[in-house]
Design a protein around this motif. Structure first.
Motif, short mmCIF file in Angstrom:
data_model
loop_
_atom_site.label_atom_id
_atom_site.label_comp_id
_atom_site.label_asym_id
_atom_site.label_seq_id
_atom_site.Cartn_x
_atom_site.Cartn_y
_atom_site.Cartn_z
N PRO A 57 38.62 25.22 14.56
CA PRO A 57 40.09 25.26 14.60
C PRO A 57 40.66 26.66 14.37
O PRO A 57 41.58 27.09 15.08
CB PRO A 57 40.51 24.31 13.47
CG PRO A 57 39.35 23.39 13.31
CD PRO A 57 38.14 24.22 13.61
N LEU A 58 40.10 27.38 13.41
CA LEU A 58 40.57 28.74 13.13
C LEU A 58 40.24 29.68 14.29
O LEU A 58 41.03 30.56 14.63
CB LEU A 58 39.95 29.25 11.83
CG LEU A 58 40.52 30.52 11.23
CD1 LEU A 58 42.03 30.41 11.05
CD2 LEU A 58 39.86 30.81 9.91
N VAL A 61 42.86 29.02 17.00
CA VAL A 61 44.18 29.56 16.64
C VAL A 61 44.21 31.07 16.82
O VAL A 61 45.22 31.63 17.24
CB VAL A 61 44.54 29.17 15.19
CG1 VAL A 61 45.74 29.94 14.69
CG2 VAL A 61 44.81 27.67 15.11
N THR A 62 43.08 31.73 16.55
CA THR A 62 43.04 33.20 16.66
C THR A 62 42.51 33.65 18.03
O THR A 62 42.18 34.82 18.21
CB THR A 62 42.15 33.80 15.56
OG1 THR A 62 40.82 33.29 15.71
CG2 THR A 62 42.69 33.49 14.18
#
Length: 121
Positions: A57-58, A61-62
């Motif tokens: 997920p991170l 997002v990035t």
């Protein structure tokens, strides 16, 4: 087996270049460099896939930039296992990950077999 040895040599070249270019990345001996390349290969084979899944997920997002942190963490974990290899801080690990990745990319261009494109003419 030959592929693993080639990858270990490429990783060794990337780590050596990192120690010359990135402040905070150091080896005490050539044996430490060889051991670091082998341990990093094992860490990348077993730990890195799990970390990529856990941080997906991170990473999304990035837009994939968090993979640099994951790669830096794998280099840091290798340094933690090995006494003759030092990575001083996150930024040194990220720098080493970038340098090692660039070396691996160019080695892949050189070592990957060329595929032939056929057209019906």
């Amino acid at each position: 087996m030959v592929g693993f040895l080639i990858q270990a040599l490429v990783t060794m070249a990337g780590l050596w270049l990192s120690s010359k270019v990135v402040p905070g990345v150091d080896f005490t001996s050539t044996g430490s460099l060889i051991a670091a390349a082998l341990i990093l290969g094992i860490v990348n084979a077993f730990v890195r896939p799990l970390m990529i899944i856990l941080t997906l997920p991170l990473t999304l997002v990035t837009f994939g930039l968090f993979l640099l942190v994951v790669n830096a963490a794998m280099i840091g974990l290798t340094a933690w296992f090995l006494g003759g290899f030092a990575v001083n801080g996150l930024w040194a690990g990220i720098g080493a990950a970038i340098v090692t990745g660039v070396v691996s990319y160019f080695a892949g261009l050189f070592f990957m077999p060329k595929t032939e494109i056929r057209t019906n003419s």
